[in-house]
Design an enzyme around this catalytic site. Structure first.
Site, PDB file in Angstrom:
ATOM      1  N   ASP A  13      57.758   6.225 -10.333  1.00 25.23           N
ATOM      2  CA  ASP A  13      56.831   6.867 -11.078  1.00 25.23           C
ATOM      3  C   ASP A  13      57.282   8.364 -11.628  1.00 25.23           C
ATOM      4  OD1 ASP A  13      54.945   4.981 -10.418  1.00 25.23           O
ATOM      5  OD2 ASP A  13      54.449   5.826  -8.323  1.00 25.23           O
ATOM      6  N   LYS A  16      58.992   7.624 -16.578  1.00 28.47           N
ATOM      7  CA  LYS A  16      59.831   6.911 -17.160  1.00 28.47           C
ATOM      8  C   LYS A  16      58.813   6.056 -18.811  1.00 28.47           C
ATOM      9  CE  LYS A  16      60.355   3.842 -13.681  1.00 28.47           C
ATOM     10  NZ  LYS A  16      59.576   4.817 -12.711  1.00 28.47           N
ATOM     11  N   LYS A  18      56.686   7.554 -20.116  1.00 30.01           N
ATOM     12  CA  LYS A  18      56.363   8.573 -21.298  1.00 30.01           C
ATOM     13  C   LYS A  18      57.921   8.809 -22.054  1.00 30.01           C
ATOM     14  CE  LYS A  18      56.534  13.316 -21.950  1.00 30.01           C
ATOM     15  NZ  LYS A  18      55.812  14.778 -22.050  1.00 30.01           N
ATOM     16  N   GLY A  40      53.887   0.545 -12.956  1.00 30.73           N
ATOM     17  CA  GLY A  40      52.662   1.132 -13.649  1.00 30.73           C
ATOM     18  C   GLY A  40      53.342   2.199 -14.459  1.00 30.73           C
ATOM     19  N   HIS A  41      53.488   1.992 -15.800  1.00 26.99           N
ATOM     20  CA  HIS A  41      54.199   3.192 -16.632  1.00 26.99           C
ATOM     21  C   HIS A  41      53.041   3.416 -17.535  1.00 26.99           C
ATOM     22  CE1 HIS A  41      58.426   1.388 -16.048  1.00 26.99           C
ATOM     23  NE2 HIS A  41      57.958   1.533 -14.842  1.00 26.99           N
ATOM     24  N   THR A  42      52.828   4.913 -17.555  1.00 23.55           N
ATOM     25  CA  THR A  42      51.797   5.557 -18.216  1.00 23.55           C
ATOM     26  C   THR A  42      52.407   5.940 -19.636  1.00 23.55           C
ATOM     27  OG1 THR A  42      50.872   6.104 -16.148  1.00 23.55           O
ATOM     28  CG2 THR A  42      49.959   7.214 -18.055  1.00 23.55           C
ATOM     29  N   THR A 130      53.255  -3.171  -3.077  1.00 23.64           N
ATOM     30  CA  THR A 130      52.038  -3.101  -3.981  1.00 23.64           C
ATOM     31  C   THR A 130      51.068  -4.338  -3.983  1.00 23.64           C
ATOM     32  OG1 THR A 130      53.214  -3.892  -5.776  1.00 23.64           O
ATOM     33  CG2 THR A 130      53.484  -1.656  -5.531  1.00 23.64           C
ATOM     34  N   GLN A 225      60.265   1.196 -11.185  1.00 30.06           N
ATOM     35  CA  GLN A 225      60.636   1.736  -9.970  1.00 30.06           C
ATOM     36  C   GLN A 225      61.590   2.897  -9.976  1.00 30.06           C
ATOM     37  OE1 GLN A 225      60.851  -2.324  -9.870  1.00 30.06           O
ATOM     38  NE2 GLN A 225      58.684  -1.691  -9.913  1.00 30.06           N
ATOM     39  N   THR A 240      62.198  -1.976  -3.146  1.00 30.04           N
ATOM     40  CA  THR A 240      61.465  -3.183  -3.798  1.00 30.04           C
ATOM     41  C   THR A 240      62.513  -4.254  -3.629  1.00 30.04           C
ATOM     42  OG1 THR A 240      60.297  -4.093  -5.742  1.00 30.04           O
ATOM     43  CG2 THR A 240      62.279  -2.545  -6.039  1.00 30.04           C
ATOM     44  N   ARG A 304      46.675   4.364  -4.512  1.00 25.85           N
ATOM     45  CA  ARG A 304      46.935   5.050  -3.205  1.00 25.85           C
ATOM     46  C   ARG A 304      47.570   6.333  -3.575  1.00 25.85           C
ATOM     47  NH1 ARG A 304      51.549   1.248  -0.785  1.00 25.85           N
ATOM     48  NH2 ARG A 304      52.036   1.120  -2.724  1.00 25.85           N
ATOM     49  N   PRO A 305      47.197   7.383  -2.760  1.00 22.77           N
ATOM     50  CA  PRO A 305      47.504   8.754  -2.783  1.00 22.77           C
ATOM     51  C   PRO A 305      49.287   8.711  -2.434  1.00 22.77           C
ATOM     52  CG  PRO A 305      45.995   8.582  -1.109  1.00 22.77           C
ATOM     53  CD  PRO A 305      46.142   7.293  -1.506  1.00 22.77           C
ATOM     54  N   ASP A 334      55.363  21.379 -15.005  1.00 24.87           N
ATOM     55  CA  ASP A 334      54.438  22.051 -14.922  1.00 24.87           C
ATOM     56  C   ASP A 334      53.572  22.119 -13.773  1.00 24.87           C
ATOM     57  OD1 ASP A 334      54.150  19.358 -16.101  1.00 24.87           O
ATOM     58  OD2 ASP A 334      52.030  19.888 -15.771  1.00 24.87           O
ATOM     59  N   GLY A 416      53.898  18.152 -19.583  1.00 22.73           N
ATOM     60  CA  GLY A 416      52.827  17.618 -19.688  1.00 22.73           C
ATOM     61  C   GLY A 416      52.814  16.244 -19.946  1.00 22.73           C
TER      62      GLY A 416
HETATM   63  P1  GDP Z   1      56.471   5.975 -14.384  1.00 21.03           P
HETATM   64  O1  GDP Z   1      56.219   4.650 -13.418  1.00 21.03           O
HETATM   65  O2  GDP Z   1      57.735   6.259 -14.076  1.00 21.03           O
HETATM   66  O3  GDP Z   1      56.361   5.368 -15.779  1.00 21.03           O
HETATM   67  O4  GDP Z   1      55.335   6.998 -14.027  1.00 21.03           O
HETATM   68  P2  GDP Z   1      53.922   6.998 -13.873  1.00 21.03           P
HETATM   69  O5  GDP Z   1      53.130   6.476 -15.279  1.00 21.03           O
HETATM   70  O6  GDP Z   1      53.533   6.122 -12.813  1.00 21.03           O
HETATM   71  O7  GDP Z   1      53.434   8.228 -13.500  1.00 21.03           O
HETATM   72  C1  GDP Z   1      53.700   9.576 -13.935  1.00 21.03           C
HETATM   73  C2  GDP Z   1      52.456  10.251 -14.360  1.00 21.03           C
HETATM   74  O8  GDP Z   1      52.881  11.445 -14.770  1.00 21.03           O
HETATM   75  C3  GDP Z   1      51.559   9.670 -15.422  1.00 21.03           C
HETATM   76  O9  GDP Z   1      50.167   9.730 -15.066  1.00 21.03           O
HETATM   77  C4  GDP Z   1      51.840  10.371 -16.878  1.00 21.03           C
HETATM   78  O10 GDP Z   1      50.827  10.451 -17.718  1.00 21.03           O
HETATM   79  C5  GDP Z   1      52.265  11.761 -16.111  1.00 21.03           C
HETATM   80  N1  GDP Z   1      52.909  12.660 -16.749  1.00 21.03           N
HETATM   81  C6  GDP Z   1      54.263  12.402 -17.572  1.00 21.03           C
HETATM   82  N2  GDP Z   1      54.985  13.335 -17.829  1.00 21.03           N
HETATM   83  C7  GDP Z   1      54.231  14.561 -17.475  1.00 21.03           C
HETATM   84  C8  GDP Z   1      54.149  15.837 -17.184  1.00 21.03           C
HETATM   85  O11 GDP Z   1      55.478  16.455 -17.790  1.00 21.03           O
HETATM   86  N3  GDP Z   1      53.478  16.718 -16.704  1.00 21.03           N
HETATM   87  C9  GDP Z   1      52.374  16.074 -15.973  1.00 21.03           C
HETATM   88  N4  GDP Z   1      51.460  16.898 -15.464  1.00 21.03           N
HETATM   89  N5  GDP Z   1      51.983  14.878 -16.008  1.00 21.03           N
HETATM   90  C10 GDP Z   1      52.892  14.102 -16.566  1.00 21.03           C
HETATM   91  P1  IMO Z   2      57.082   2.398 -11.381  1.00 29.68           P
HETATM   92  O1  IMO Z   2      57.845   1.430 -12.173  1.00 29.68           O
HETATM   93  C1  IMO Z   2      56.310   3.500  -7.319  1.00 29.68           C
HETATM   94  C2  IMO Z   2      56.970   0.659  -3.936  1.00 29.68           C
HETATM   95  C3  IMO Z   2      55.850   0.196  -3.291  1.00 29.68           C
HETATM   96  C4  IMO Z   2      56.506  -0.051  -1.949  1.00 29.68           C
HETATM   97  C5  IMO Z   2      57.712  -0.757  -2.317  1.00 29.68           C
HETATM   98  C6  IMO Z   2      57.997  -2.139  -2.360  1.00 29.68           C
HETATM   99  O2  IMO Z   2      55.809   2.421 -11.753  1.00 29.68           O
HETATM  100  O3  IMO Z   2      57.900   3.445 -11.002  1.00 29.68           O
HETATM  101  P2  IMO Z   2      56.780  -4.137  -3.947  1.00 29.68           P
HETATM  102  O4  IMO Z   2      55.384  -4.272  -4.340  1.00 29.68           O
HETATM  103  O5  IMO Z   2      57.707  -3.653  -4.973  1.00 29.68           O
HETATM  104  O6  IMO Z   2      57.342  -5.146  -2.909  1.00 29.68           O
HETATM  105  O7  IMO Z   2      56.703  -2.621  -2.989  1.00 29.68           O
HETATM  106  O8  IMO Z   2      58.194  -0.339  -3.407  1.00 29.68           O
HETATM  107  N1  IMO Z   2      57.018   0.512  -5.540  1.00 29.68           N
HETATM  108  C7  IMO Z   2      56.958   1.470  -6.141  1.00 29.68           C
HETATM  109  N2  IMO Z   2      56.536   2.856  -6.343  1.00 29.68           N
HETATM  110  N3  IMO Z   2      56.473   3.208  -8.377  1.00 29.68           N
HETATM  111  C8  IMO Z   2      56.585   1.734  -8.708  1.00 29.68           C
HETATM  112  O9  IMO Z   2      57.001   1.385  -9.855  1.00 29.68           O
HETATM  113  C9  IMO Z   2      56.810   1.071  -7.529  1.00 29.68           C
HETATM  114  N4  IMO Z   2      57.176  -0.298  -7.619  1.00 29.68           N
HETATM  115  C10 IMO Z   2      57.246  -0.631  -6.280  1.00 29.68           C
HETATM  116  O10 IMO Z   2      54.957   1.241  -3.143  1.00 29.68           O
HETATM  117  O11 IMO Z   2      56.785   1.051  -1.150  1.00 29.68           O
HETATM  118 MG    MG Z   3      54.713   4.211 -12.142  1.00 28.06          MG
END
Ligand code: GDP
Ligand code: IMO
Ligand code: MG
Length: 427
Positions: A13, A16, A18, A40-42, A130, A225, A240, A304-305, A334, A416
Site C-alpha cells: 500500500d 504503487k 498511483k 488493491g491498487h488505487t 486477505t 504487496q 504473502t 481493515r484499519p 502530506d 496527494g
Molecule cells: P498500492 O497498493 O501501493 O497501490 O496503494 P493503495 O492504493 O492500497 O494505497 C495508497 C492510498 O493512498 C490510495 O488511497 C491512494 O489514492 C492514496 N495516495 C496516493 N498517493 C498519496 C499521497 O501522496 N497523499 C495522500 N494523502 N494519499 C495518497
Molecule cells: P498491495 O499490492 C498490504 C498482506 C495481508 C497479510 C499478508 C498475507 O495493495 O500493496 P495474503 O492474502 O497475501 O496471503 O496475506 O499480506 N497483504 C497486503 N498488505 N497491501 C497488499 O497489497 C497486500 N497483499 C497482502 O494483509 O498480512
Molecule cells: Mg494496496
C-alpha cells in the site's frame, strides 16, 4: 533501457498504483507479475477513483499493452468483475489486456483453506491474510499435483483433473465447513464459462514479453504487496506467498534479469502494515491514529484499519538493497503535516545490541526496539506544492534524511492522491 520496475519497499500500500499510472505514458507495456487479488491498487484519474486488484494500473492509457503474467494467481470471477467494472466506466479493455495461460487459477477450495489457515500459525498469531485464496493457490502450484493453470481450462483433460482434485480436497479438508459443498461438475461448468469469457485475453505472455524486450519496447513491471511481505526475504511467516520484492520480477514475468534496468523503490513517508506480524515502529496511540485519519489508512481490499507507525529506515535500507532500488519515490508526505516532531528509526536494539541490519528471524524483529532520531515537523499543509524546492524547509530536511539513511536519492515526492500532486526530482 527497456525494463523499469515499481516495487513497494514496506508492507504494501505504498501507492504503487498511483506511480505506475503516472509512469505508464513513458512505457509501451505494463505488467503485473506476482500476487493476485490480495492487491488493491488505487489510481485517481480525471477526478475518478479506481481500485484495481488484478488489472495493471496502466489500463487507463489505451495505447499501452497491459499484461497479467504467469506468476500471478487469478481468481476468474474477480477478474471478470474488474473488467466489467472498468468497461462500465468507459475504460477500454480488449486486446490491450492479455493474461498468461501459465497463470494459476484460484479455485473454491482455496478460499476454504485460506480461512482455515488464518486461524493462526503454529505459534498462535494469525497471519491475517486477505482471504483471497492466495497462499493455498501458490501452495498447490508448488505442490504441482493439484494445481490448475488458466491454459488448462481450455483442454479436454480439465474435466477428469478437476474431479480428481475435488475428491482429494474433500478428503484432505474433511471436517472443515463448506467442504461438502464442493461439487466437481458444478465447479467445472462454472469455470468453463469464466474461461470462455476470458478466452480473447489469454495467451503466452512470456513469449510476448521476450519479443517486446528484445524489440526494445519499454516495459513497466508493477509489483504488488511490498518487499517486507516477500515469502523468502520478508518477515516470514507474516508474509504473502510470492516474491514481492524486486527479486521476484524475473521469475514472475518470465524475463531475464538483464532487462530489468531500473528499479524505483516506493515508500510511504511513514509505515503501515495490515494483518499480523511484528512492526517495530508501530504507534498504537494518538500519533498512529493521527496518521490513520490523515492518510485514510484503511485497507483497499479488506477495509481493515491499517496499523500505522514511524518510517523505519532499517527496514527500508534493507529492502532498497534487496530490490536493487536505484531511487526512491516518497509517497503520502502530506499525511505527516501538522506534527510537531517526526521520528525516524535509524537502528534497532535487539537483546541489548544495536544494529542497523534487518534481522532474518521474526523473533529478533519482534523484540527489536527502534532507535529514533527526531526531526522537526512542518505545520503547513503541502498538498498544493508542485515543486520539491517549494516544500517547507523541514519537509525537505526530512526527505534528505530519509534518502541519506536508506542510501538512495529521492526521485519522486507525492503530496496527494491526484496525478498533479506529484513532483519529480532531476537526478
Ligand atoms: P498500492 O497498493 O501501493 O497501490 O496503494 P493503495 O492504493 O492500497 O494505497 C495508497 C492510498 O493512498 C490510495 O488511497 C491512494 O489514492 C492514496 N495516495 C496516493 N498517493 C498519496 C499521497 O501522496 N497523499 C495522500 N494523502 N494519499 C495518497
Ligand atoms: P498491495 O499490492 C498490504 C498482506 C495481508 C497479510 C499478508 C498475507 O495493495 O500493496 P495474503 O492474502 O497475501 O496471503 O496475506 O499480506 N497483504 C497486503 N498488505 N497491501 C497488499 O497489497 C497486500 N497483499 C497482502 O494483509 O498480512
Ligand atoms: Mg494496496
Amino acid at each position: 533501457m527497456p525494463g523499469t520496475c515499481v516495487i513497494g519497499l514496506q508492507w504494501g500500500d505504498e501507492a504503487k498504483g498511483k506511480l505506475v499510472d503516472l509512469l505508464t505514458e513513458r512505457n509501451d507495456l505494463v505488467v503485473r507479475y506476482q500476487g493476485g487479488a490480495n492487491a488493491g491498487h488505487t489510481v485517481v484519474a480525471g477526478g475518478e477513483k479506481y481500485k484495481l486488484s488484478l488489472i495493471p494500473s496502466g489500463i487507463f492509457n489505451p495505447r499501452v499493452q497491459c499484461v497479467i503474467a504467469g506468476g500471478v494467481v487469478v481468481n476468474p470471477p474477480t477478474l471478470i468483475q474488474e473488467i466489467d467494472g472498468l468497461l462500465a466506466r468507459n475504460i477500454k479493455i480488449d486486446s490491450n489486456l492479455l493474461i498468461s495461460d501459465r497463470a494459476h487459477v484460484i479455485l473454491p477450495w482455496h478460499f476454504i483453506e485460506d480461512r482455515a489457515m488464518n486461524e493462526g500459525t503454529a505459534d498462535g498469531e494469525a497471519i491475517g491474510t486477505t482471504q483471497r485464496g492466495i497462499g493455498p493457490c501458490y501452495r498447490d502450484k508448488v505442490g504441482r499435483s493439484y494445481a490448475v493453470r488458466l491454459g488448462d481450462l481450455y483442454r479436454d483433460s480439465i474435466g477428469p483433473r478437476v474431479e480428481r482434485i475435488v475428491a482429494v480436497k474433500r478428503q484432505v479438508l474433511a471436517g472443515l465447513a463448506d467442504v461438502a459443498e464442493l461439487d466437481a461438475a458444478k465447479i467445472l461448468a462454472e469455470y468453463r464459462r469464466y474461461a470462455e469469457r476470458l478466452r480473447p485475453h489469454v495467451t503466452d505472455t512470456t513469449t510476448l514479453l521476450l519479443d517486446a524486450l528484445e524489440g526494445n519496447k519499454r516495459v513497466l513491471f508493477e509489483g504488488a504487496q511490498g518487499a517486507l511481505l516477500d515469502v523468502d526475504h520478508g518477515t516470514f511467516p507474516f508474509v504473502t506467498s510470492s516474491n514481492s520484492s524486486g527479486v521476484g520480477v524475473c521469475n514472475g514475468a518470465g524475463v531475464p534479469a538483464r532487462y530489468v534496468n531500473r528499479v524505483l523503490g516506493v515508500v510511504k513517508a511513514y509505515c503501515t502494515r495490515v494483518g499480523g506480524g511484528p512492526f517495530p515502529t508501530e504507534q498504537d496511540n494518538a500519533t498512529g491514529q493521527h496518521i490513520r485519519d490523515r492518510g485514510n489508512e484503511y485497507g483497499t481490499v479488506t477495509k481493515r484499519p491499517r496499523r500505522c507507525g514511524w518510517f523505519d529506515a532499517v527496514a527500508a535500507r534493507y529492502t532498497a538493497r534487496l530490490s536493487g532500488a536505484d531511487s526512491l519515490a516518497v509517497m503520502l508526505l502530506d499525511v505527516l503535516s501538522q506534527l510537531d516532531e517526526i521520528n525516524v528509526c535509524t537502528a534497532y536494539e535487539i537483546n541489548g545490541r544495536r544494529t542497523a541490519n534487518f534481522p532474518s528471524h521474526v523473533d529478533d524483529l519482534r523484540c527489536a526496539k527502534p532507535v529514533y532520531e527526531t526531526l522537526k515537523g512542518w505545520k503547513q499543509e503541502i498538498t498544493d506544492v508542485r515543486r520539491i524546492e517549494d516544500l517547507p524547509a523541514n519537509a525537505r530536511a526530512y526527505l534528505d534524511r530519509l534518502s541519506q539513511l536508506v542510501g538512495r536519492p529521492v526521485e519522486v515526492v507525492s503530496v496527494g492522491p491526484d496525478r498533479e500532486q506529484t513532483m519529480f526530482a532531476k537526478l
